[in-house]
Design an enzyme around this catalytic site. Sequence first.
Site, PDB file in Angstrom:
ATOM      1  N   HIS A  77     -59.021 -14.796 -22.014  1.00  0.00           N
ATOM      2  CA  HIS A  77     -60.432 -14.817 -22.527  1.00  0.00           C
ATOM      3  C   HIS A  77     -60.639 -14.326 -23.912  1.00  0.00           C
ATOM      4  O   HIS A  77     -60.730 -12.985 -23.973  1.00  0.00           O
ATOM      5  CB  HIS A  77     -61.269 -14.033 -21.349  1.00  0.00           C
ATOM      6  CG  HIS A  77     -62.850 -14.144 -21.626  1.00  0.00           C
ATOM      7  ND1 HIS A  77     -63.706 -14.319 -20.464  1.00  0.00           N
ATOM      8  CD2 HIS A  77     -63.469 -14.101 -22.824  1.00  0.00           C
ATOM      9  CE1 HIS A  77     -64.825 -14.481 -20.955  1.00  0.00           C
ATOM     10  NE2 HIS A  77     -64.759 -14.394 -22.492  1.00  0.00           N
ATOM     11  N   HIS A 114     -62.905 -14.845 -27.764  1.00  0.00           N
ATOM     12  CA  HIS A 114     -63.579 -15.381 -28.696  1.00  0.00           C
ATOM     13  C   HIS A 114     -63.038 -15.297 -29.986  1.00  0.00           C
ATOM     14  O   HIS A 114     -63.117 -14.177 -30.624  1.00  0.00           O
ATOM     15  CB  HIS A 114     -64.900 -14.965 -28.504  1.00  0.00           C
ATOM     16  CG  HIS A 114     -65.617 -14.989 -27.142  1.00  0.00           C
ATOM     17  ND1 HIS A 114     -66.842 -15.763 -26.874  1.00  0.00           N
ATOM     18  CD2 HIS A 114     -65.409 -14.075 -26.255  1.00  0.00           C
ATOM     19  CE1 HIS A 114     -66.920 -15.788 -25.668  1.00  0.00           C
ATOM     20  NE2 HIS A 114     -66.424 -14.488 -25.213  1.00  0.00           N
ATOM     21  N   ARG A 165     -64.270 -17.524 -32.447  1.00  0.00           N
ATOM     22  CA  ARG A 165     -65.298 -18.003 -33.439  1.00  0.00           C
ATOM     23  C   ARG A 165     -64.554 -18.990 -34.496  1.00  0.00           C
ATOM     24  O   ARG A 165     -63.669 -19.541 -34.256  1.00  0.00           O
ATOM     25  CB  ARG A 165     -65.783 -16.772 -34.489  1.00  0.00           C
ATOM     26  CG  ARG A 165     -66.317 -15.659 -33.640  1.00  0.00           C
ATOM     27  CD  ARG A 165     -67.341 -15.751 -32.290  1.00  0.00           C
ATOM     28  NE  ARG A 165     -67.924 -14.239 -31.915  1.00  0.00           N
ATOM     29  CZ  ARG A 165     -68.368 -14.260 -30.639  1.00  0.00           C
ATOM     30  NH1 ARG A 165     -68.423 -15.175 -29.906  1.00  0.00           N
ATOM     31  NH2 ARG A 165     -68.706 -13.160 -30.278  1.00  0.00           N
ATOM     32  N   ASN A 182     -67.951 -21.049 -26.939  1.00  0.00           N
ATOM     33  CA  ASN A 182     -69.508 -20.996 -26.994  1.00  0.00           C
ATOM     34  C   ASN A 182     -69.466 -20.740 -28.553  1.00  0.00           C
ATOM     35  O   ASN A 182     -70.198 -19.861 -29.248  1.00  0.00           O
ATOM     36  CB  ASN A 182     -69.980 -19.592 -26.312  1.00  0.00           C
ATOM     37  CG  ASN A 182     -69.250 -18.331 -26.806  1.00  0.00           C
ATOM     38  OD1 ASN A 182     -68.053 -18.466 -27.305  1.00  0.00           O
ATOM     39  ND2 ASN A 182     -69.888 -17.206 -26.666  1.00  0.00           N
ATOM     40  N   LYS A 220     -65.587 -23.962 -19.027  1.00  0.00           N
ATOM     41  CA  LYS A 220     -66.259 -22.672 -18.711  1.00  0.00           C
ATOM     42  C   LYS A 220     -67.675 -22.933 -18.360  1.00  0.00           C
ATOM     43  O   LYS A 220     -68.495 -23.720 -19.237  1.00  0.00           O
ATOM     44  CB  LYS A 220     -66.236 -22.083 -20.275  1.00  0.00           C
ATOM     45  CG  LYS A 220     -67.071 -20.755 -20.230  1.00  0.00           C
ATOM     46  CD  LYS A 220     -66.313 -19.481 -19.781  1.00  0.00           C
ATOM     47  CE  LYS A 220     -67.241 -18.361 -19.499  1.00  0.00           C
ATOM     48  NZ  LYS A 220     -66.806 -17.229 -20.370  1.00  0.00           N
ATOM     49  N   HIS A 279     -68.884 -17.098 -16.184  1.00  0.00           N
ATOM     50  CA  HIS A 279     -69.699 -15.919 -16.618  1.00  0.00           C
ATOM     51  C   HIS A 279     -70.650 -15.797 -15.424  1.00  0.00           C
ATOM     52  O   HIS A 279     -71.578 -16.482 -15.391  1.00  0.00           O
ATOM     53  CB  HIS A 279     -70.588 -16.265 -17.959  1.00  0.00           C
ATOM     54  CG  HIS A 279     -71.091 -15.091 -18.563  1.00  0.00           C
ATOM     55  ND1 HIS A 279     -70.714 -14.166 -19.525  1.00  0.00           N
ATOM     56  CD2 HIS A 279     -71.980 -14.360 -17.796  1.00  0.00           C
ATOM     57  CE1 HIS A 279     -71.379 -12.962 -19.694  1.00  0.00           C
ATOM     58  NE2 HIS A 279     -72.221 -13.253 -18.689  1.00  0.00           N
ATOM     59  N   HIS A 299     -64.259 -11.231 -16.842  1.00  0.00           N
ATOM     60  CA  HIS A 299     -64.797  -9.925 -16.944  1.00  0.00           C
ATOM     61  C   HIS A 299     -65.464  -9.559 -15.953  1.00  0.00           C
ATOM     62  O   HIS A 299     -66.909  -9.274 -15.918  1.00  0.00           O
ATOM     63  CB  HIS A 299     -65.772 -10.054 -18.414  1.00  0.00           C
ATOM     64  CG  HIS A 299     -66.628 -11.193 -18.749  1.00  0.00           C
ATOM     65  ND1 HIS A 299     -67.393 -11.591 -17.572  1.00  0.00           N
ATOM     66  CD2 HIS A 299     -66.813 -11.918 -19.596  1.00  0.00           C
ATOM     67  CE1 HIS A 299     -68.174 -12.752 -18.246  1.00  0.00           C
ATOM     68  NE2 HIS A 299     -67.599 -12.950 -19.437  1.00  0.00           N
ATOM     69  N   LEU A 344     -71.831  -8.325 -22.757  1.00  0.00           N
ATOM     70  CA  LEU A 344     -72.303  -8.844 -21.459  1.00  0.00           C
ATOM     71  C   LEU A 344     -71.038  -9.236 -20.784  1.00  0.00           C
ATOM     72  O   LEU A 344     -70.094  -9.847 -21.412  1.00  0.00           O
ATOM     73  CB  LEU A 344     -73.163  -9.864 -21.725  1.00  0.00           C
ATOM     74  CG  LEU A 344     -74.594  -9.437 -22.178  1.00  0.00           C
ATOM     75  CD1 LEU A 344     -75.666 -10.360 -22.319  1.00  0.00           C
ATOM     76  CD2 LEU A 344     -75.272  -8.460 -20.880  1.00  0.00           C
ATOM     77  N   ASP A 387     -61.862 -10.518 -23.430  1.00  0.00           N
ATOM     78  CA  ASP A 387     -63.438 -10.853 -23.918  1.00  0.00           C
ATOM     79  C   ASP A 387     -63.445 -10.380 -25.443  1.00  0.00           C
ATOM     80  O   ASP A 387     -64.638  -9.661 -25.648  1.00  0.00           O
ATOM     81  CB  ASP A 387     -64.388 -10.537 -22.756  1.00  0.00           C
ATOM     82  CG  ASP A 387     -65.727 -11.091 -22.881  1.00  0.00           C
ATOM     83  OD1 ASP A 387     -65.794 -11.990 -23.676  1.00  0.00           O
ATOM     84  OD2 ASP A 387     -66.599 -10.269 -22.529  1.00  0.00           O
ATOM     85  N   HIS A 437     -68.802  -9.739 -33.418  1.00  0.00           N
ATOM     86  CA  HIS A 437     -70.152  -9.957 -34.261  1.00  0.00           C
ATOM     87  C   HIS A 437     -69.916  -9.099 -35.717  1.00  0.00           C
ATOM     88  O   HIS A 437     -69.449  -8.021 -35.634  1.00  0.00           O
ATOM     89  CB  HIS A 437     -71.084  -9.381 -33.402  1.00  0.00           C
ATOM     90  CG  HIS A 437     -71.194 -10.309 -32.138  1.00  0.00           C
ATOM     91  ND1 HIS A 437     -72.057 -11.458 -32.148  1.00  0.00           N
ATOM     92  CD2 HIS A 437     -70.945 -10.127 -30.909  1.00  0.00           C
ATOM     93  CE1 HIS A 437     -72.096 -11.807 -30.880  1.00  0.00           C
ATOM     94  NE2 HIS A 437     -71.652 -11.303 -30.164  1.00  0.00           N
ATOM     95  N   ALA A 447     -74.549  -9.042 -28.069  1.00  0.00           N
ATOM     96  CA  ALA A 447     -73.945  -8.544 -27.209  1.00  0.00           C
ATOM     97  C   ALA A 447     -72.437  -9.221 -27.329  1.00  0.00           C
ATOM     98  O   ALA A 447     -72.201 -10.227 -27.776  1.00  0.00           O
ATOM     99  CB  ALA A 447     -74.018  -9.454 -25.774  1.00  0.00           C
TER     100      ALA A 447
HETATM  101  C1  NCD Z   1     -69.590 -12.857 -25.773  1.00  0.00           C
HETATM  102  C2  NCD Z   1     -69.806 -13.558 -27.188  1.00  0.00           C
HETATM  103  O1  NCD Z   1     -70.256 -12.608 -28.007  1.00  0.00           O
HETATM  104  O2  NCD Z   1     -69.505 -14.685 -27.420  1.00  0.00           O
HETATM  105  N1  NCD Z   1     -70.361 -11.561 -25.833  1.00  0.00           N
HETATM  106  C3  NCD Z   1     -70.131 -10.665 -24.712  1.00  0.00           C
HETATM  107  O3  NCD Z   1     -70.885  -9.853 -24.689  1.00  0.00           O
HETATM  108  N2  NCD Z   1     -68.974 -10.910 -23.950  1.00  0.00           N
HETATM  109  C4  NCD Z   1     -69.866 -14.063 -24.583  1.00  0.00           C
HETATM  110  C5  NCD Z   1     -69.507 -13.430 -23.367  1.00  0.00           C
HETATM  111  O4  NCD Z   1     -68.421 -13.647 -22.988  1.00  0.00           O
HETATM  112  O5  NCD Z   1     -70.447 -13.207 -22.609  1.00  0.00           O
HETATM  113 ZN    ZN Z   2     -66.448 -13.712 -23.279  1.00  0.00          ZN
END
Ligand code: NCD
Ligand code: ZN
Length: 362
Positions: free
Chosen positions: A28, A30, A32, A56, A114, A151, A189, A234, A262, A266, A278
């Site tokens: 899992h 991200h 970007r 996402n 997803k 999720h 998660h 989250l 996860d 950011h 989040a």
């Molecule tokens: C994730 C994100 O920023 O893309 N944020 C998070 O708090 N985990 C999205 C997600 O997995 O919920």
């Molecule tokens: Zn995530």
Amino acid sequence: MNVTELFDHVSGTSRVERITIRRPDDFHVHLRDGAMLEAVLPFTAAQFVRGVIMPNLVPPVTSVAMARGYRERILKARPDGSDFQPLMTCYLTDAADRDEIERGFRDGVWVAAKLYPAGATTNAHFGVTDIPALAPVFERMETIGMPVLIHGESTDPDVDIFDREAAFMEQSLLPLLKRHPGLKIVIEHVTTAETADIVRAHVSRAAGTITPHHLVINRSSIFQGGLRPHLYCLPVAKRERHRLALRKAATSGEPCFFIGTDTAPHRRTAKEAECCSAGIFGGATALQTYLQVFDEECALDRFEAFASVNGARFYGLELNGGTITLERRESPVLAAVAVEDTEVVVFQGGQTLPWSVGEVTR
Ligand code: NCD
Ligand code: ZN
């Protein structure tokens, strides 16, 4: 797995100083896109062979063509010599097309779909508003053996934020498991003791990923001495009893639990804002943090299963060749990673961690 122990004559006990495991995967991630992708990918690629890439983006990765394009951009952003392999996923919307989903799966473009309940988290506003209405898609996924990654949080604004996972499990996940007895599900998660038990109760076809941060912080940590935006993600961290249950699950050796960091970077400006995004960037310290937890729980012998075996088995992937060594050697963690004119704060950044990543062999 190989461990090196040192005997301490004073205490009369031995202690593991070095552990070598089969190279792990992160189920899992991200990553970007654009400058952020370039900045964060080297950290994940340094620790993991494969990553299940969250879709996402804006706009989300909903088509085979978009997934192919995103996969190419990730491959191109890899540091020189990296063998990191992105495993793509398809973002489910109310308009999800089962033929497109099957096509991408059969062509090896994506490994899973997803499911974000609409509005549940970062860039989830394109997500699913009516889960039962996607039955035809789930039936197709049952037939072809394609997992859905969920999720699991209720989006009902009247549900307390700390209860949203529990509400989703009762109201949406258990009914979904019942309606589709052949559907493979990863509950992403996991943050509560009860969700871990739901995973265990459906072990033949359900699994749960566990993040490093949910093993080391609880909900009070977010308010420790003031509001800590970099610990906000989250699903939000829960009470201490849940953290302890997650540590038990992760270190249990049960085949239904495996790594999903996860890691969700950011920009500092988006975190230290009136309305904080989040997500926790845990990708730079993932293995060190997980290993520290296994060490504290006296479960080093089960680390390889959680890191490098259980997830691959669930997804039906070959186990990785090669090894990664972690050493009991204190090292300071960099505080932040530069991205354009700002930076991303690293989870546990600026601290000294007891374990360090050492040699990687292929
Ligand atoms: C994730 C994100 O920023 O893309 N944020 C998070 O708090 N985990 C999205 C997600 O997995 O919920
Ligand atoms: Zn995530």
